[in-house]
Design an enzyme around this catalytic site. Structure first.
Site, PDB file in Angstrom:
ATOM      1  N   GLY A  71      -1.509  52.085  12.394  1.00  0.00           N
ATOM      2  CA  GLY A  71      -2.644  52.316  11.112  1.00  0.00           C
ATOM      3  C   GLY A  71      -2.680  53.806  11.077  1.00  0.00           C
ATOM      4  N   ASN A 151     -14.742  50.066  10.055  1.00  0.00           N
ATOM      5  CA  ASN A 151     -14.459  49.577  11.348  1.00  0.00           C
ATOM      6  C   ASN A 151     -15.706  49.456  12.242  1.00  0.00           C
ATOM      7  OD1 ASN A 151     -13.715  52.295  10.949  1.00  0.00           O
ATOM      8  ND2 ASN A 151     -13.623  52.653  12.984  1.00  0.00           N
ATOM      9  N   GLN A 179      -8.742  47.193   9.079  1.00  0.00           N
ATOM     10  CA  GLN A 179      -9.897  46.339   9.423  1.00  0.00           C
ATOM     11  C   GLN A 179      -9.781  44.952   8.783  1.00  0.00           C
ATOM     12  OE1 GLN A 179     -11.018  46.060  12.305  1.00  0.00           O
ATOM     13  NE2 GLN A 179     -11.046  48.169  13.243  1.00  0.00           N
ATOM     14  N   HIS A 201      -2.274  45.522  15.818  1.00  0.00           N
ATOM     15  CA  HIS A 201      -3.017  45.053  16.755  1.00  0.00           C
ATOM     16  C   HIS A 201      -4.529  44.640  16.462  1.00  0.00           C
ATOM     17  CE1 HIS A 201      -5.203  48.859  17.818  1.00  0.00           C
ATOM     18  NE2 HIS A 201      -4.470  49.136  16.841  1.00  0.00           N
ATOM     19  N   THR A 237      14.959  54.505  15.153  1.00  0.00           N
ATOM     20  CA  THR A 237      15.383  53.415  15.450  1.00  0.00           C
ATOM     21  C   THR A 237      13.897  52.153  15.408  1.00  0.00           C
ATOM     22  OG1 THR A 237      17.242  53.920  16.715  1.00  0.00           O
ATOM     23  CG2 THR A 237      16.385  51.520  16.826  1.00  0.00           C
ATOM     24  N   CYS A 325     -17.855  56.731  24.958  1.00  0.00           N
ATOM     25  CA  CYS A 325     -19.162  57.019  25.659  1.00  0.00           C
ATOM     26  C   CYS A 325     -18.597  57.648  27.151  1.00  0.00           C
ATOM     27  CB  CYS A 325     -19.417  55.511  25.950  1.00  0.00           C
ATOM     28  SG  CYS A 325     -20.627  55.674  27.522  1.00  0.00           S
TER      29      CYS A 325
HETATM   30  C1  LIG Z   1     -10.212  51.482   9.962  1.00  0.00           C
HETATM   31  C2  LIG Z   1      -9.263  52.053  11.017  1.00  0.00           C
HETATM   32  N1  LIG Z   1      -8.137  52.577  10.604  1.00  0.00           N
HETATM   33  C3  LIG Z   1      -7.049  53.037  11.145  1.00  0.00           C
HETATM   34  C4  LIG Z   1      -7.159  52.824  12.562  1.00  0.00           C
HETATM   35  C5  LIG Z   1      -5.984  53.275  13.476  1.00  0.00           C
HETATM   36  O1  LIG Z   1      -4.881  52.198  13.644  1.00  0.00           O
HETATM   37  P1  LIG Z   1      -3.979  52.284  14.931  1.00  0.00           P
HETATM   38  O2  LIG Z   1      -4.929  52.059  16.105  1.00  0.00           O
HETATM   39  O3  LIG Z   1      -3.029  51.363  14.697  1.00  0.00           O
HETATM   40  O4  LIG Z   1      -3.537  54.001  14.671  1.00  0.00           O
HETATM   41  C6  LIG Z   1      -8.015  51.952  12.959  1.00  0.00           C
HETATM   42  C7  LIG Z   1      -8.267  51.605  14.498  1.00  0.00           C
HETATM   43  O5  LIG Z   1      -9.245  51.622  15.170  1.00  0.00           O
HETATM   44  C8  LIG Z   1      -9.235  51.510  12.230  1.00  0.00           C
HETATM   45  O6  LIG Z   1     -10.176  50.561  12.617  1.00  0.00           O
END
Ligand SMILES: Cc1ncc(COP(=O)(O)O)c(C=O)c1O
Length: 383
Positions: A71, A151, A179, A201, A237, A325
């Site tokens: 992401g 998130n 999310q 993930h 790749t 934390c």
């Molecule tokens: C809203 C949001 N954007 C982007 C990401 C980043 O994704 P990645 O962990 O695959 O780089 C996260 C992951 O915590 C997320 O919650």
């Protein structure tokens, strides 16, 4: 001890069939998808099937989906692309509650490349004022980047309206849907969004793989240069096994979407209702806005998240705080700060995020121990 995992907004457990599928592409189909022989062909077939499955999740054409390392990279790529589209436009618009992988590249552009970044506030319930978005868009605005679902709180914004607004003002719109994917339906063609980011993930796929959807006609600036993979848009790749796992996870998400909200929200609602009934001075952040079905962001007055997380972990239950934390020191969450959650509550925040692998028995197990743990943390807080 049976372990219970309630930190699904951080990452999810890969589905068993996802792992099985990936193993075949690490073992039997290990070829390079760019190779001309049968090994290459098998890998290429897996990669393209995966792309089609990711595309189906968001109703995109497969050739509009570029695989990335996650992401974060998808967000960086969209921002670099949208910002560079028109050299005369140097204004960027985002919100105060975006993920760091959106805020940091935008801040970078502002600091080093002469852009002006405008960060919109949110309401105390996490809502976004569309009129404020409309008023902030100017003739020099290059890109609006706003998330689909938060998130930390799960608060969901009206994507279709935001996309329509951007379109009517001829401004590119990037949406971080990391999310939301797999939890709510996303239809990029109906939305008319220009860029949309996904991560494997967060929906029972593997880590280190994501995708960027790019609408036909929206500009794309490759971040990684080299050979011609991903149609020349992202060199290197491809991580075939991860892409295949991501694709399988998207296929599973499509199957589970019709029941997702009803099944998960029963557990979420029970948790929230019982927590509020059993624990005084607790508040659910963002619960007056539309939210993802799986996310609870709860703050307990005069409490320390670190202590709560540790004690829950000792009892086999994994949850998170809103913030990193380190040895008991909590950095306040920029999301809760933007929502003006009182400081006396902010430090005692837990994010409980469910997945379709959770059960009502697990919910009851958490409810059985949480009030005692909060009470103990409060005694420690007062001491
Ligand atoms: C809203 C949001 N954007 C982007 C990401 C980043 O994704 P990645 O962990 O695959 O780089 C996260 C992951 O915590 C997320 O919650």
């Amino acid at each position: 001890m049976e372990r219970i995992y309630f930190d699904n907004n951080a990452t999810t457990q890969p589905a068993p069939v996802v792992i099985q599928k990936m193993l075949r592409y690490l073992d039997e189909h290990f070829g390079n998808p760019s190779s001309g022989h049968r090994y290459g062909e098998a890998a290429r077939h897996g990669l393209e099937q995966a792309r089609a499955r990711v595309a189906t999740l968001i109703n995109a054409e497969p050739n509009r989906v570029i695989f990335t390392s996650g992401g974060t990279e998808a967000n960086n790529m969209a921002i670099a692309s949208g910002a560079a589209a028109n050299p005369a436009r140097k204004h960027l618009l985002t919100s105060a509650v975006e993920h760091a992988s959106v805020l940091k590249p935008l801040e970078f552009l502002a600091r080093h490349q002469g852009y002006q970044l405008e960060v919109l506030p949110v309401a105390t319930d996490g809502g976004l004022d569309l009129e404020e978005v409309a008023a902030a868009i100017r003739p020099e605005t290059a890109l609006v980047s706003l998330m689909a679902a938060n998130n930390e709180t799960g608060v969901v914004w009206p994507l279709a309206e935001i996309a329509a607004l951007c379109r009517s003002r001829s401004v590119f719109f990037h949406c971080d849907a990391v999310q939301m994917a797999g939890k709510e339906e996303i239809d990029v063609r109906r939305l008319g969004v220009d860029y949309l980011s996904l991560a494997g993930h967060k929906l029972h796929g593997p880590k280190g793989i994501g995708a960027l959807y790019v609408r036909r006609g929206a500009p794309l600036v490759p971040l990684i240069l080299g050979a011609g993979q991903e149609n020349g848009q992202r060199a290197g790749t491809e991580n075939v096994a991860a892409a295949v796992g991501f694709g399988k996870a998207c296929e599973l998400a499509v199957e589970s979407l019709p029941h997702y909200r009803s099944r998960i929200s029963v557990m979420r609602d029970r948790l929230e209702k019982e927590i509020l009934a059993a624990i005084p001075e607790a508040r659910i952040n963002g619960n007056e806005q539309p939210r993802l079905a799986n996310t609870i962001n709860v703050s307990f007055k005069n409490c320390a998240s670190g202590a709560l997380i540790q004690e829950l972990d000792e009892r086999g239950i994994a949850v998170s705080a809103h913030a990193a934390c380190h040895s008991g020191d909590l950095t306040p969450s920029h999301v809760l700060a933007a929502m003006q959650v009182p400081e006396t509550f902010q430090h005692g925040t837990l994010r409980i995020s469910l997945s379709r692998f959770n059960t009502m028995d697990e919910v009851e197990a958490l409810l059985a121990v949480l009030p005692g743990i909060v009470a103990r943390s409060r005694r420690g807080f007062a001491a």
